[in-house]
Scaffold this motif. Structure first.
Motif, mmCIF file in Angstrom:
data_model
loop_
_atom_site.group_PDB
_atom_site.id
_atom_site.type_symbol
_atom_site.label_atom_id
_atom_site.label_comp_id
_atom_site.label_asym_id
_atom_site.label_seq_id
_atom_site.Cartn_x
_atom_site.Cartn_y
_atom_site.Cartn_z
ATOM 1 N N PRO A 39 0.797 -1.232 0.000
ATOM 2 C CA PRO A 39 0.000 0.000 0.000
ATOM 3 C C PRO A 39 0.829 1.280 0.000
ATOM 4 C CG PRO A 39 -0.271 -1.184 2.080
ATOM 5 C CD PRO A 39 0.542 -2.051 1.182
ATOM 6 N N ALA A 40 1.956 1.305 0.678
ATOM 7 C CA ALA A 40 2.764 2.530 0.709
ATOM 8 C C ALA A 40 3.301 2.859 -0.683
ATOM 9 C CB ALA A 40 3.906 2.386 1.707
ATOM 10 N N ALA A 41 3.789 1.849 -1.395
ATOM 11 C CA ALA A 41 4.331 2.085 -2.733
ATOM 12 C C ALA A 41 3.224 2.459 -3.717
ATOM 13 C CB ALA A 41 5.092 0.855 -3.226
ATOM 14 N N VAL A 42 2.072 1.785 -3.619
ATOM 15 C CA VAL A 42 0.937 2.109 -4.500
ATOM 16 C C VAL A 42 0.489 3.540 -4.243
ATOM 17 C CG1 VAL A 42 -1.462 1.578 -5.068
ATOM 18 C CG2 VAL A 42 0.175 -0.285 -4.730
ATOM 19 N N GLY A 43 0.282 3.887 -2.986
ATOM 20 C CA GLY A 43 -0.154 5.241 -2.633
ATOM 21 C C GLY A 43 0.854 6.304 -3.014
ATOM 22 N N GLY A 44 2.129 5.950 -2.988
ATOM 23 C CA GLY A 44 3.156 6.910 -3.359
ATOM 24 C C GLY A 44 3.088 7.338 -4.811
ATOM 25 N N VAL A 45 2.566 6.482 -5.661
ATOM 26 C CA VAL A 45 2.457 6.809 -7.088
ATOM 27 C C VAL A 45 1.042 7.254 -7.448
ATOM 28 C CG1 VAL A 45 2.688 5.926 -9.451
ATOM 29 C CG2 VAL A 45 4.301 5.195 -7.683
ATOM 30 N N LEU A 46 0.035 6.533 -6.972
ATOM 31 C CA LEU A 46 -1.353 6.796 -7.373
ATOM 32 C C LEU A 46 -2.083 7.769 -6.454
ATOM 33 C CD1 LEU A 46 -2.506 3.194 -8.397
ATOM 34 C CD2 LEU A 46 -1.413 4.970 -9.793
ATOM 35 N N GLY A 47 -1.494 8.088 -5.309
ATOM 36 C CA GLY A 47 -2.135 9.017 -4.390
ATOM 37 C C GLY A 47 -2.860 8.322 -3.249
ATOM 38 N N TRP A 48 -3.366 7.135 -3.492
ATOM 39 C CA TRP A 48 -4.054 6.330 -2.474
ATOM 40 C C TRP A 48 -3.680 4.873 -2.691
ATOM 41 C CZ3 TRP A 48 -6.980 8.214 1.523
ATOM 42 C CH2 TRP A 48 -7.261 9.580 1.480
ATOM 43 N N PRO A 49 -3.737 4.037 -1.641
ATOM 44 C CA PRO A 49 -3.157 2.699 -1.729
ATOM 45 C C PRO A 49 -4.016 1.582 -2.316
ATOM 46 C CG PRO A 49 -3.859 3.121 0.510
ATOM 47 C CD PRO A 49 -4.074 4.398 -0.263
ATOM 48 N N ARG A 50 -5.327 1.777 -2.435
ATOM 49 C CA ARG A 50 -6.161 0.637 -2.816
ATOM 50 C C ARG A 50 -7.009 0.941 -4.044
ATOM 51 N NH1 ARG A 50 -11.235 -1.518 -2.160
ATOM 52 N NH2 ARG A 50 -11.356 -3.666 -1.508
ATOM 53 N N PRO A 51 -6.932 0.099 -5.087
ATOM 54 C CA PRO A 51 -7.826 0.293 -6.233
ATOM 55 C C PRO A 51 -9.243 -0.159 -5.878
ATOM 56 C CG PRO A 51 -6.453 -1.634 -6.575
ATOM 57 C CD PRO A 51 -6.012 -1.017 -5.285
ATOM 58 N N TRP A 52 -10.227 0.620 -6.298
ATOM 59 C CA TRP A 52 -11.638 0.300 -6.021
ATOM 60 C C TRP A 52 -12.365 -0.179 -7.267
ATOM 61 C CZ3 TRP A 52 -14.936 0.455 -1.746
ATOM 62 C CH2 TRP A 52 -14.296 0.730 -0.537
ATOM 63 N N CYS A 53 -12.272 0.597 -8.329
ATOM 64 C CA CYS A 53 -12.924 0.203 -9.564
ATOM 65 C C CYS A 53 -12.234 0.865 -10.737
ATOM 66 C CB CYS A 53 -14.432 0.525 -9.540
ATOM 67 S SG CYS A 53 -14.840 2.225 -9.858
ATOM 68 N N LEU A 54 -12.575 0.399 -11.934
ATOM 69 C CA LEU A 54 -12.027 0.986 -13.135
ATOM 70 C C LEU A 54 -13.088 1.019 -14.215
ATOM 71 C CD1 LEU A 54 -9.887 -1.658 -14.897
ATOM 72 C CD2 LEU A 54 -10.463 -1.954 -12.523
ATOM 73 N N LEU A 55 -12.887 1.911 -15.158
ATOM 74 C CA LEU A 55 -13.756 1.991 -16.325
ATOM 75 C C LEU A 55 -12.944 1.423 -17.498
ATOM 76 C CD1 LEU A 55 -15.115 4.040 -14.389
ATOM 77 C CD2 LEU A 55 -15.735 5.344 -16.405
ATOM 78 N N LEU A 56 -13.278 0.199 -17.874
ATOM 79 C CA LEU A 56 -12.574 -0.442 -18.984
ATOM 80 C C LEU A 56 -13.233 -0.087 -20.304
ATOM 81 C CD1 LEU A 56 -11.749 -4.073 -17.778
ATOM 82 C CD2 LEU A 56 -10.135 -2.294 -18.462
#
Length: 173
Positions: free
Chosen positions: A151-168
């Protein structure tokens, strides 16, 4: 979109709740919808307009819902989609490299979705090129961090640590 390399400045969100509209405007520009170029004051105005249009019934102070994002893209940037809303499962995230266009991704904390980013493409090394509207720049993101649960590395790049959903994006004619 290959010219959008890490570090490229695309434009920053104007406030704490316009990450979704920033992603919408950038997606529309990339699809060639005719929105104004990403230039400070015009980008800010485009974000505010997209926010009003995407949130007809949802309070703007709470951000932009996936359904509002999809509806806005259908109305204002049809060349970018259509899009299918998917929970950010392992299978859905694995489909990102094969997407036919940019992929809006909603990230947040363990309890709440909070922030939209835009996956622009995948480099040869498997890293995603991601527009992060908080800083306004394209960043390189290693999706293996999601699989490892860092989570720290994800949040460091994306702003927050957990993906919730995506629009494919789904098949375009």
């Amino acid at each position: 979109m290959d010219e959008l390399t890490p570090g490229t400045l695309l434009g920053r969100q104007v406030d704490g709740v316009t990450c979704g509209p920033s992603v919408l405007v950038v997606t529309a520009v990339l699809a060639g919808s005719g929105w104004p170029g990403v230039v400070a004051d015009r980008f800010a105005a485009a974000q505010r307009t997209a926010h009003r249009q995407a949130n007809r019934l949802w309070p703007r102070a709470l951000g932009t819902t996936p359904w509002g994002m999809r509806a806005w893209l259908r109305r204002h940037a049809p060349a970018a989609g259509p899009f299918r809303i998917r929970p950010a499962t392992r299978d859905a995230l694995a489909a990102v490299p094969a997407a036919v266009g940019p992929v809006p991704l909603l990230v947040g904390s363990r309890w709440l979705p909070r922030h939209w980013v835009l996956v622009l493409g995948v480099d040869d090394d498997g890293r995603w090129r991601v527009y992060e509207p908080g800083c306004g720049r394209v960043r390189a993101f290693d999706p293996a961090l999601l699989r490892r649960g860092d989570p720290a590395a994800v949040g460091g790049v994306l702003g927050w640590p957990r993906p919730w959903c995506l629009l494919l994006p789904v098949g375009r004619a």
